[in-house]
Design a protein around this motif. Sequence first.
Motif, short mmCIF file in Angstrom:
data_model
loop_
_atom_site.label_atom_id
_atom_site.label_comp_id
_atom_site.label_asym_id
_atom_site.label_seq_id
_atom_site.Cartn_x
_atom_site.Cartn_y
_atom_site.Cartn_z
N GLU A 110 0.85 -1.20 0.00
CA GLU A 110 0.00 0.00 0.00
C GLU A 110 0.89 1.25 0.00
OE1 GLU A 110 -3.61 2.00 2.66
OE2 GLU A 110 -2.91 -0.04 3.07
N GLY A 111 0.59 2.17 -0.90
CA GLY A 111 1.33 3.43 -0.97
C GLY A 111 2.62 3.34 -1.77
N PHE A 112 2.91 2.16 -2.32
CA PHE A 112 4.18 2.00 -3.05
C PHE A 112 4.20 2.82 -4.34
CE2 PHE A 112 6.87 -0.17 -6.19
CZ PHE A 112 8.07 -0.27 -5.49
N ASN A 113 3.11 2.83 -5.07
CA ASN A 113 3.06 3.49 -6.38
C ASN A 113 2.98 5.01 -6.23
OD1 ASN A 113 2.66 4.32 -9.00
ND2 ASN A 113 1.05 2.84 -9.44
N LYS A 114 4.05 5.69 -6.65
CA LYS A 114 4.12 7.15 -6.60
C LYS A 114 3.71 7.80 -7.91
CE LYS A 114 8.09 7.00 -3.44
NZ LYS A 114 9.52 7.41 -3.26
N GLY A 115 3.42 6.99 -8.91
CA GLY A 115 3.06 7.52 -10.21
C GLY A 115 3.40 6.55 -11.32
N ARG A 116 4.65 6.07 -11.34
CA ARG A 116 5.09 5.05 -12.29
C ARG A 116 5.81 3.94 -11.53
NH1 ARG A 116 2.04 6.13 -16.25
NH2 ARG A 116 3.22 4.60 -17.47
N VAL A 117 5.68 2.72 -12.03
CA VAL A 117 6.36 1.57 -11.42
C VAL A 117 7.28 0.96 -12.47
CG1 VAL A 117 6.10 -0.69 -10.35
CG2 VAL A 117 4.48 1.13 -9.81
N LEU A 118 8.55 0.82 -12.12
CA LEU A 118 9.57 0.31 -13.03
C LEU A 118 10.05 -1.06 -12.56
CD1 LEU A 118 11.74 3.56 -13.37
CD2 LEU A 118 9.72 2.90 -14.69
N ILE A 128 17.60 -15.73 -15.59
CA ILE A 128 17.81 -14.61 -14.68
C ILE A 128 19.01 -14.93 -13.79
CG2 ILE A 128 16.84 -13.26 -12.79
CD1 ILE A 128 14.04 -13.94 -13.94
N TRP A 129 20.03 -14.06 -13.80
CA TRP A 129 21.20 -14.33 -12.96
C TRP A 129 21.68 -13.11 -12.17
CZ3 TRP A 129 26.13 -12.23 -13.73
CH2 TRP A 129 26.37 -11.59 -14.94
N GLN A 130 20.92 -12.01 -12.26
CA GLN A 130 21.16 -10.88 -11.37
C GLN A 130 19.83 -10.44 -10.79
OE1 GLN A 130 23.69 -7.63 -12.66
NE2 GLN A 130 25.01 -8.98 -13.86
N THR A 131 19.90 -9.59 -9.80
CA THR A 131 18.72 -9.20 -9.02
C THR A 131 17.59 -8.64 -9.89
OG1 THR A 131 19.96 -8.80 -6.98
CG2 THR A 131 17.93 -7.55 -7.26
N VAL A 132 16.37 -9.03 -9.54
CA VAL A 132 15.14 -8.47 -10.12
C VAL A 132 14.50 -7.59 -9.06
CG1 VAL A 132 12.97 -8.96 -11.28
CG2 VAL A 132 14.86 -10.61 -11.43
N TRP A 133 14.06 -6.39 -9.45
CA TRP A 133 13.54 -5.49 -8.43
C TRP A 133 12.60 -4.44 -9.04
CZ3 TRP A 133 15.91 -0.36 -8.45
CH2 TRP A 133 17.00 -0.25 -9.32
N LEU A 134 11.78 -3.89 -8.17
CA LEU A 134 10.84 -2.83 -8.53
C LEU A 134 11.19 -1.55 -7.80
CD1 LEU A 134 7.33 -4.55 -8.23
CD2 LEU A 134 8.40 -3.79 -10.36
N GLU A 135 10.90 -0.44 -8.45
CA GLU A 135 10.90 0.84 -7.75
C GLU A 135 9.78 1.69 -8.33
OE1 GLU A 135 14.42 3.18 -8.14
OE2 GLU A 135 14.52 2.93 -10.31
N SER A 136 9.32 2.63 -7.54
CA SER A 136 8.30 3.55 -8.00
C SER A 136 8.86 4.95 -8.07
CB SER A 136 7.08 3.51 -7.08
OG SER A 136 6.04 4.31 -7.63
N VAL A 137 8.43 5.68 -9.10
CA VAL A 137 8.93 7.04 -9.34
C VAL A 137 7.74 7.95 -9.63
CG1 VAL A 137 11.15 6.24 -10.22
CG2 VAL A 137 9.25 6.55 -11.81
N PRO A 138 7.94 9.26 -9.50
CA PRO A 138 6.87 10.17 -9.91
C PRO A 138 6.68 10.12 -11.43
CG PRO A 138 8.51 11.27 -8.52
CD PRO A 138 9.09 9.96 -8.92
#
Length: 570
Positions: free
Chosen positions: A86-94, A170-180
């Motif tokens: 909850e609250g993770f999405n600041k506008g765009r999710v990459l 997949i052999w390196q980290t997979v991850w999400l971040e949120s940006v405006p």
Amino acid sequence: MKTKWGENLDKNNILPEYPRPQMVRDSYLNLNGEWSYAITKKDEKPAAFEGTILVPFSPESELSGVNRSLKPDEWLWYERTLTLPEGFNKGRVLLHFGAVDQTACVYVNGSELCCHVGGYTPFSVDITDQLADDNVITVKVQDLSDTSHHSRGKQKTKRGGIWYTAQSGIWQTVWLESVPEVYIKALRITPQYDLSAVDILVVSDTDEDGCITLVNGKCYAIHSNIPQRIPMPDFEAWSPENPRLYTFEAQIGDDTVSSYFGMRKFSVEADEQGVKRLFLNGRPYFHNGLLDQGYYPDGILTPPSDEAMICDIETMKKCGFNMLRKHIKQEPLRWYYHCDRLGMLVWQDMINGGEEYKFTTISVPLVTGRHKKDSRYAKFGRKNAEGREQYYRELDELVDSLYNCVSIAMWVPFNEGWGQFDAKEAVRRILEKDTTRTIDHASGWHDQFIGDIKSLHVYFKPYKFRKDKLGRAVVLSEFGGYNCRIDGHAYNSKDFGYKKSSGPEELLQLYRELYEQQIIPAKAKGLCATVYTQVTDVEDEVNGLLTYDRAVEKLPAEELRKLNEQLNDR
């Protein structure tokens, strides 16, 4: 065979550190861990998955829990469900992938969003418009390995000798971040050593103004997509002996990222005797290094932990080395961060590819010293025009993704003729992107007689320094490779190397004679860099200073340091 880090792996906390240390946000969701997987003979998503795999370990690796090889005519499927906090999405999710070997297509909730070709470089995709309350991420992978022209490095479907287990997926980290909605897409940091300044370019889709704030709190106004020159009066120079880093924050609109840089200058110049040498920060600096393959017995290309990466770097630094040649591999960005902060120069190889290698092209020069023009594509396994273009795309990605790394001193686009072609053009393309580093255009042989570096590999005969006829700086970019098997810490029964020793005592004697009789005298005559083979054993190869599991240091660090001190320029 496991490392101590693999033995202690926490399946619920795999490589949790922020994967991109030079562009850090406070929004971060690590997706490493258990994913569903399947391997299919058809390019169709399976109706059911076979089991679970520990991402980011390749299915061929012990730590993945799968221990199965993906064949060139098969497809590897990954899938996991995701509910955003909850609250993770600041506008765009990459959605970010550190690396997927070799071709990866990414789907979110059934929609294909991107396909990326290249098994070693990072890529990202904006998944915002496909998001729902509950989400399914699917990744389809195909890896043709050495059966195609694609870049594959030291991987071979039939491993052995200097060629290693082929891995996939997949052999390196997979991850999400949120940006405006408006956000910083990239940073480009260029130290201007001679001007006591640093240029910082903030890349964004907007033309908004912003700010760069140094650690001292001073703010400099910036404009998106225009380099900002920031004065650095009385700066401390970065070097392996003093790895001084400066931190800063960049802000555009509501988006802020933290980063760092180091003030250093790499060049080839003439010393007081008129001999061309490698220079660091305006002074001659001998690059005393090792070949570093970056393989692990339990993770193959994937380090089992951040500490595993740190250990290799710190151990070699303890032994008195100041450089690692990252051989035919691009590491996770955290590896370069540790070199930056610990003080270890890096020579970065491009990943080799091409069709089948010709024995006479690849191996005969080691004995004869004869060089071929690399415009003869058939001789070098480079007839495929699409493969040549793919090489350039991946070369661009490699340079772009590693440009900001402080420790990288040299680019190495080709090694021993493996898939080499048009080296002069590769150098030109690198220089279009980066004029701040030196370039070894053809490491080992098939010299095209260009650039500032003359690069040699010498294994089967004593090394004798000879000046380059073109007046270039001379580097011994591979040598040594003395094998010493340590029972109980070897990958298998094979014993590959370039000069066999009976044990650590004889290895030390041979190593000392090599340096005292060949290397140290050559440095005085004009040799300006060395790359001993190698940091660790790798599969059949038992010619590392460390065993493959990193459990045994074969030679005493203090003895190595004594020899290395004689090569220092400081």
